[in-house]
Every structure is written in C-alpha cells, then in structure tokens.
Design a protein around this motif. Structure first.
Motif, PDB file in Angstrom:
ATOM      1  N   MET A   1       7.645  14.932  26.463  1.00 38.23           N
ATOM      2  CA  MET A   1       5.703  14.968  26.741  1.00 38.23           C
ATOM      3  C   MET A   1       5.429  13.986  28.521  1.00 38.23           C
ATOM      4  N   VAL A   2       4.388  14.818  29.098  1.00 31.51           N
ATOM      5  CA  VAL A   2       4.620  13.066  30.701  1.00 31.51           C
ATOM      6  C   VAL A   2       3.427  12.125  30.043  1.00 31.51           C
ATOM      7  N   THR A   3       4.541  11.325  31.115  1.00 30.35           N
ATOM      8  CA  THR A   3       2.971  10.481  30.323  1.00 30.35           C
ATOM      9  C   THR A   3       2.254  10.129  31.451  1.00 30.35           C
ATOM     10  N   LEU A   4       1.004   9.259  31.657  1.00 24.64           N
ATOM     11  CA  LEU A   4       0.213   8.941  32.812  1.00 24.64           C
ATOM     12  C   LEU A   4       1.170   8.288  34.003  1.00 24.64           C
ATOM     13  N   THR A   5       1.479   7.624  33.568  1.00 28.05           N
ATOM     14  CA  THR A   5       3.032   6.872  34.694  1.00 28.05           C
ATOM     15  C   THR A   5       3.325   7.892  35.473  1.00 28.05           C
ATOM     16  N   ASP A   6       4.383   8.619  34.410  1.00 24.03           N
ATOM     17  CA  ASP A   6       5.309   9.614  35.654  1.00 24.03           C
ATOM     18  C   ASP A   6       3.896  10.731  36.274  1.00 24.03           C
TER      19      ASP A   6
ATOM     20  N   ALA B   1      -5.136  13.631  32.102  1.00 19.96           N
ATOM     21  CA  ALA B   1      -4.148  12.466  31.224  1.00 19.96           C
ATOM     22  C   ALA B   1      -4.961  11.380  30.873  1.00 19.96           C
TER      23      ALA B   1
ATOM     24  N   ASP C   1      -2.735  14.527  25.925  1.00 17.49           N
ATOM     25  CA  ASP C   1      -0.859  14.493  26.593  1.00 17.49           C
ATOM     26  C   ASP C   1      -1.201  16.021  27.519  1.00 17.49           C
TER      27      ASP C   1
ATOM     28  N   THR D   1      -5.235  13.536  22.818  1.00 18.42           N
ATOM     29  CA  THR D   1      -4.530  12.384  21.863  1.00 18.42           C
ATOM     30  C   THR D   1      -5.200  11.985  20.129  1.00 18.42           C
TER      31      THR D   1
END
Length: 400
Positions: free
Chosen positions: A1-6, A371, A376, A399
């Motif tokens: 899953m792509v993170t907020l930072t990503d 996000a 997610d 989430t």
C-alpha cells in the motif's frame, strides 16, 4: 500500500517539474501566433513550424518518441518519469458478459468491466452507490445477489431508463433523481461503497470530499473533465497541494483533456476544419482590428462548417461587430488557416508533453486529501489508454 510519505514525494516531484516549465505549457499555440518560449528554443520552434499537419497527427499518437531537437527529448523523458502510474492490481474477476448489454456502447462496457476488476473482493453483501450513474451500467455490473444498489443521477430520463434496465435484468436497484452537489446527496453515502466512473470536475471532487466528511469506509473514483468547475481558479484539496506555488486557472485544467485518442475519423476531420477556419478568421480579425491579439469567439455548431468559408467568416464578423471589405481573397485566407493549423498542431506537441504530468498533479491532490484523512490509497490505471485517456483510478479504504 502506498504511504502518505510516498504520495507527498510523488506530488513534490511532479509539482517541481510543472512549476519549472510553466512557460512551455501555459501559453496556447492556438491563441499565440508566436509563443514566448520560441526565443529560448529557436531550433525546436523552427523544426516544428516546418512540419506538415499529417506529421503532427502522427506525432500526437506517440509524442514522447518524436525525434525533435532539444529540449523536447529531455522533457519527454522527464514527463514520463514524473507521471508514470502503475497498473492497478486485478483484485477480482472481470466477470459479466464480454458482449455489452443492450444500449451500452462497447467501449463504455469495457471501461465498466475494467473498473470493477480493480475493486477489492468482499465477503457478504455490500451497498453500492453509483455516483452520477447515468443509466446505472456500472452499479448493475458490480451488483451481486444479496447486495444493495443505489444509483444517483440528476437527469430524470436517464433515471427512468436505468430503472427499466434494472427491472429487465432482475436487479433490485434504487434509481434516484438527485443533484449530487446538494447536501442531501452526501447524506446518502453512509453505509455505502460509492463508485464513480468519469464523474466530471466538481462532481467527483464533491464525492471525495463528502466521503471524507462522512467517514465512508471505502470508495473508488475514476476522475474526468477537471476543467468542468464553477471556479475560475483551482483550489487545492490537500494540505500538501496548498503549499505549491502552482496556481491553476480553469483554462489550465483543460490541458489533460486536449487529446482525441478515442475520436473517429469523421470527428477528427470536423475538428481540423473547425480549427483551420477559426485560425483563418483569427488572421482576418487581427488585420481588421489592427491589433495583433487573439479575439475569443463563441463555440459554433457543426452546421456552420457546412456553409461556404466566406459565409462562415461573415457570420463570425457580424457576431464580433467587425466590418469586412468586399475585396477579401477568401481562398488565400482559408489556405492561411490550414497552414496555421499545421503550425499549431506541431507546436502543441510541446504543450502536450505536460498533459499527463498535470493530470497526475491533480490526481495526487485528490489522493493526498484521502490519505491525510486516514485512508489507504491506491492510484493507478484501470484500463489501456486506447479505451479512454482518462484511465486513472483512485481506490481508497479507511484505516480502522
């Protein structure tokens, strides 16, 4: 899953690219006889201006591989890198008949089936809410025995037609005539999984913001027509995007839509004739007004293109209160319009490099809004571009 930072890192990368090269993608070749960037890149400008309309059309189908002078190749590579979207994983069988049901265009049916294939599998029943549903083709495709289905559509005729199709297919669906921009629409989101395939502009933004406010568990959206908005200036939705120095107008938001991947030959011919004649009139009005500046003209029905070129220009001149001379060389003027069209279509190749980066910027703004509010998010493509250029999709789950 792509993170907020990503997502933040992706956004900052495409944001920097667009901000750095604003002088290349903001001016429109259709309204500028000479573009500001031509002085900085004379070799590229000269090379593009010498090409034919046929060469331009071929290049528009695959602009990133064009063997043009620098900085075109470098910009093309950078544009690909900052706007590359992964193909979303297929989470469930595409299902349904390959042949579209009666009344569903073939390409639309392929989009519906591809959209559904990227929604997470679920056990038990689900309440689908088809946002801006039209006749409800997407909702009926997603519906399974035991599910609930609500289709929201403002057009009464489409609602009635959709209800008839649902009854004929034995699907229990609630087709509601509903303005989705009204507060009452957001109240219907609770307990549902909302989906939207190509809801335009403000309509899909409204869904995302209302879903966040209602803390909806999950949603899936394929955005479209970013420029169909009531606001003259774009208002960033995420906290991250509010810090960008990029200020977008409604006209800027139309850049991702300025391609005709799915247009037929007849539509392309009409487009070219309309543009050539408008460019010819632009040349004429600059002479008549003795002002070297673009004069906006209204959108005209296709029927205008069936009359002689001279009559077309006379009608436009009347609309703009311009007096024509009797000695006008209409044949020469029309030829100027077609030559100008070749130049415009070739010069547009530079601006076209920024279509997907700008769309990616807008998609990431929406993904970041989700996000930042505890979802997610998956962002990627759900079908090939030949089915629809608007092939990007957001799938978000809150989430717990």
């Amino acid at each position: 899953m792509v993170t907020l930072t990503d997502l933040v890192d992706r956004f900052r990368s495409v944001d920097a690219f667009l901000v750095q090269h604003q002088a290349l993608w903001r001016p429109r070749p259709f309204t500028h006889r000479v573009l500001p960037w031509e002085a900085s890149h004379p070799a590229l400008a000269s090379w593009l201006r010498e090409r034919t309309l046929e060469q331009a059309e071929a290049a528009h189908r695959e602009p990133t591989s064009l063997a043009a002078p620098e900085p075109f190749p470098t910009l093309a590579r950078q544009a690909r890198e900052v706007s590359l979207l992964p193909e979303l994983p297929v989470a469930r069988p595409i299902g349904g008949n390959e042949e579209p049901p009666a009344g569903v265009p073939g390409r639309k049916w392929q989009q519906v089936r591809a959209f559904g294939a990227h929604l997470p599998h679920h056990d038990g029943s689900r309440h689908w809410l088809d946002w801006c549903a039209g006749k409800g083709h997407l909702g009926r495709h997603l519906w399974q025995e035991g599910d609930e289905l609500t289709c929201l559509e403002w057009d009464p005729a489409l609602c009635a037609a959709g209800e008839g199709l649902s009854v004929a297919q034995g699907i229990s669906a609630d087709h509601r005539c509903q303005d989705v921009m009204a507060d009452s629409a957001s109240e219907l989101l609770t307990g549902t999984w909302p989906v939207a395939l190509h809801a335009c502009g403000d309509l899909h933004v409204r869904l995302i913001e209302a879903a966040v406010a209602r803390r909806v568990d999950a949603l899936a959206v394929a955005p479209c027509c970013y420029n169909r908005t009531q606001d003259e200036r774009y208002h960033p939705r995420s906290q991250t995007a509010t810090h960008s120095p990029l200020k977008l107008s409604r006209d800027d938001l139309g850049l991702p839509l300025s391609e005709t991947v799915t247009a037929g030959a007849r539509e392309c011919r009409q487009r070219d004739q309309s543009m050539a004649w408008r460019l010819a009139f632009d040349h004429l009005q600059r002479q008549l007004r003795q002002q070297d500046s673009y004069l906006p003209t209204p959108s005209l029905p296709v029927a205008w293109l069936k009359q002689p070129f001279a009559r077309y220009c006379e009608h436009l001149a009347q609309l703009k209160d311009l007096a024509l001379s009797e000695s006008q060389d209409w044949q020469r003027l029309e030829a100027i319009g077609w030559r100008r069209l070749a130049e415009v279509r070739n010069l547009e190749l530079v601006r076209g490099l920024f279509r997907r980066p700008l769309e990616t910027w807008l998609l990431l703004d929406r993904a970041l809004l989700l996000a930042e509010n505890g979802y997610d998010v998956l962002l990627g493509t759900f079908c090939p571009a030949h089915l629809t250029p608007r092939n990007a999709m957001l799938v978000a789950q809150r989430t717990r």
